[in-house]
Scaffold this motif. Structure first.
Motif, mmCIF file in Angstrom:
data_model
loop_
_atom_site.group_PDB
_atom_site.id
_atom_site.type_symbol
_atom_site.label_atom_id
_atom_site.label_comp_id
_atom_site.label_asym_id
_atom_site.label_seq_id
_atom_site.Cartn_x
_atom_site.Cartn_y
_atom_site.Cartn_z
ATOM 1 N N ARG A 95 85.125 24.200 88.361
ATOM 2 C CA ARG A 95 84.013 24.645 87.515
ATOM 3 C C ARG A 95 83.807 26.152 87.618
ATOM 4 O O ARG A 95 83.513 26.823 86.620
ATOM 5 C CB ARG A 95 82.732 23.915 87.889
ATOM 6 C CG ARG A 95 82.751 22.429 87.544
ATOM 7 C CD ARG A 95 81.342 21.896 87.332
ATOM 8 N NE ARG A 95 81.330 20.446 87.138
ATOM 9 C CZ ARG A 95 81.672 19.831 86.018
ATOM 10 N NH1 ARG A 95 82.074 20.551 84.976
ATOM 11 N NH2 ARG A 95 81.624 18.509 85.926
ATOM 12 N N ALA A 96 83.980 26.708 88.817
ATOM 13 C CA ALA A 96 83.816 28.148 88.999
ATOM 14 C C ALA A 96 84.861 28.939 88.218
ATOM 15 O O ALA A 96 84.581 30.038 87.728
ATOM 16 C CB ALA A 96 83.903 28.496 90.485
ATOM 17 N N GLY A 149 81.245 24.450 81.161
ATOM 18 C CA GLY A 149 79.935 23.907 81.496
ATOM 19 C C GLY A 149 80.045 22.622 82.293
ATOM 20 O O GLY A 149 80.749 22.557 83.302
ATOM 21 N N ASP A 150 79.354 21.610 81.835
ATOM 22 C CA ASP A 150 79.350 20.312 82.523
ATOM 23 C C ASP A 150 80.349 19.325 81.924
ATOM 24 O O ASP A 150 80.262 18.123 82.185
ATOM 25 C CB ASP A 150 77.940 19.698 82.471
ATOM 26 C CG ASP A 150 76.946 20.508 83.281
ATOM 27 O OD1 ASP A 150 77.362 21.131 84.273
ATOM 28 O OD2 ASP A 150 75.750 20.524 82.911
ATOM 29 N N LYS A 151 81.274 19.815 81.130
ATOM 30 C CA LYS A 151 82.268 18.927 80.544
ATOM 31 C C LYS A 151 83.065 18.245 81.651
ATOM 32 O O LYS A 151 83.473 18.876 82.634
ATOM 33 C CB LYS A 151 83.231 19.720 79.655
ATOM 34 C CG LYS A 151 84.246 18.849 78.931
ATOM 35 C CD LYS A 151 85.116 19.669 77.988
ATOM 36 C CE LYS A 151 86.123 18.781 77.267
ATOM 37 N NZ LYS A 151 86.963 19.563 76.327
ATOM 38 N N PRO A 152 83.282 16.937 81.550
ATOM 39 C CA PRO A 152 84.001 16.208 82.607
ATOM 40 C C PRO A 152 85.369 16.819 82.905
ATOM 41 O O PRO A 152 86.099 17.207 81.993
ATOM 42 C CB PRO A 152 84.146 14.794 82.030
ATOM 43 C CG PRO A 152 83.015 14.669 81.062
ATOM 44 C CD PRO A 152 82.846 16.034 80.462
ATOM 45 N N GLN A 180 92.350 23.925 80.711
ATOM 46 C CA GLN A 180 92.568 25.258 81.270
ATOM 47 C C GLN A 180 92.966 26.318 80.240
ATOM 48 O O GLN A 180 93.189 27.477 80.592
ATOM 49 C CB GLN A 180 93.653 25.179 82.344
ATOM 50 C CG GLN A 180 93.362 24.170 83.447
ATOM 51 C CD GLN A 180 94.497 24.050 84.436
ATOM 52 O OE1 GLN A 180 94.830 25.011 85.144
ATOM 53 N NE2 GLN A 180 95.103 22.874 84.520
ATOM 54 N N VAL A 181 93.047 25.919 78.975
ATOM 55 C CA VAL A 181 93.552 26.827 77.943
ATOM 56 C C VAL A 181 92.733 28.106 77.836
ATOM 57 O O VAL A 181 93.288 29.215 77.793
ATOM 58 C CB VAL A 181 93.608 26.112 76.573
ATOM 59 C CG1 VAL A 181 93.846 27.124 75.449
ATOM 60 C CG2 VAL A 181 94.717 25.071 76.563
ATOM 61 N N GLU A 182 91.404 27.988 77.804
ATOM 62 C CA GLU A 182 90.571 29.181 77.643
ATOM 63 C C GLU A 182 90.752 30.156 78.802
ATOM 64 O O GLU A 182 90.818 31.372 78.614
ATOM 65 C CB GLU A 182 89.099 28.780 77.513
ATOM 66 C CG GLU A 182 88.730 28.163 76.178
ATOM 67 C CD GLU A 182 89.027 26.668 76.123
ATOM 68 O OE1 GLU A 182 89.627 26.135 77.090
ATOM 69 O OE2 GLU A 182 88.666 26.036 75.119
ATOM 70 N N ARG A 183 90.829 29.632 80.032
ATOM 71 C CA ARG A 183 91.044 30.511 81.189
ATOM 72 C C ARG A 183 92.375 31.232 81.089
ATOM 73 O O ARG A 183 92.474 32.441 81.355
ATOM 74 C CB ARG A 183 90.981 29.700 82.488
ATOM 75 C CG ARG A 183 91.427 30.515 83.717
ATOM 76 C CD ARG A 183 91.306 29.731 85.002
ATOM 77 N NE ARG A 183 92.120 28.544 85.043
ATOM 78 C CZ ARG A 183 93.435 28.536 85.315
ATOM 79 N NH1 ARG A 183 94.087 29.673 85.543
ATOM 80 N NH2 ARG A 183 94.106 27.400 85.349
ATOM 81 N N LEU A 184 93.407 30.508 80.701
ATOM 82 C CA LEU A 184 94.727 31.112 80.603
ATOM 83 C C LEU A 184 94.773 32.164 79.503
ATOM 84 O O LEU A 184 95.382 33.227 79.668
ATOM 85 C CB LEU A 184 95.773 30.023 80.344
ATOM 86 C CG LEU A 184 96.021 29.058 81.504
ATOM 87 C CD1 LEU A 184 96.921 27.911 81.061
ATOM 88 C CD2 LEU A 184 96.640 29.786 82.688
ATOM 89 N N ALA A 185 94.130 31.874 78.380
ATOM 90 C CA ALA A 185 94.108 32.850 77.286
ATOM 91 C C ALA A 185 93.388 34.126 77.717
ATOM 92 O O ALA A 185 93.810 35.247 77.386
ATOM 93 C CB ALA A 185 93.430 32.237 76.062
#
Length: 209
Positions: free
Chosen positions: A124-125, A131-134, A159-164
């Motif tokens: 989550r961090a 957010g709270d998405k499972p 993890q797509v958004e983090r990688l982008a």
């Protein structure tokens, strides 16, 4: 039973042992080896990828696509938690021998609950936009082998958004790489779709196309 009968029986037993040893220990093994090398040489030899990171024509690193490898940096896809052990066995020179396996912790155990909670917190961090998405369960639990090299498409998509954000690639580019590294169920019905984490990360690094 006289000595002649005993000798005859022992002779037959010894002959049967030799024949079966040849069939199961030599012929069968040789056929399996030959078929593997002929039709599946990449898999039969460990699914090894040699990486030439600096472009000098020589391999700088070797990776096995069948073994889970831990990635924790922000610009790589994260796989399942691994369960490496380097403290139990050593070779003849005292060097540690790595092995892995299931943790054998039951979901009813408080230790297991605390361990998963820590992993959830870390996930989550690193993905505040979720957010709270499972969180897909394979991102916080160890597989039966302890070295599973693959995750579900849902875990990769998470993890797509983090990688982008951290690689400079667009979300569509990241998804295209994930799709290229996704294996479908065998024969269309056996197993589930799965994403090879190592292949995705090598493609993100530009050393695998």
């Amino acid at each position: 039973m006289n000595n002649k009968s005993i000798g005859k029986t022992l002779g037959r037993a010894a002959g049967f042992f030799v024949i079966m040893s040849l069939i199961t220990g030599v012929i069968y093994t040789g056929v399996c080896l030959g078929v593997g090398q002929l039709f599946f040489p990449f898999q039969a030899n460990g699914s090894i990828i040699d990486v030439d990171a600096d472009g000098d024509g020589t391999a700088d690193a070797r990776y096995a696509t069948l073994l889970g490898q831990q990635f924790e940096d922000q610009d790589h896809l994260w796989g399942r938690p691994t369960n490496y052990n380097l403290s139990t066995f050593t070779d003849d020179e005292g060097n540690p021998i790595a092995w892995a396996g299931p943790s054998n912790k039951t979901p009813a155990d408080e230790e297991f609950e605390e361990l998963v909670a820590k992993r959830v917190e870390a996930i989550r961090a690193a993905h505040p936009e979720k957010g709270d998405k499972p969180i897909p369960s394979d991102l916080v639990t160890v597989s039966g082998s302890g070295l599973d090299p693959e995750i579900s498409p849902a875990a990769a998509e998470y993890q797509v958004e983090r990688l982008a954000k951290n690689t400079g690639k667009s979300a569509s580019e990241i998804r295209s790489i994930i799709e290229a590294c996704t294996e479908q169920p065998q024969l269309g019905i056996l197993g589930e779709p799965r994403v090879n984490v190592l292949k995705v990360n090598l493609m993100l690094d530009g050393v695998l196309s």
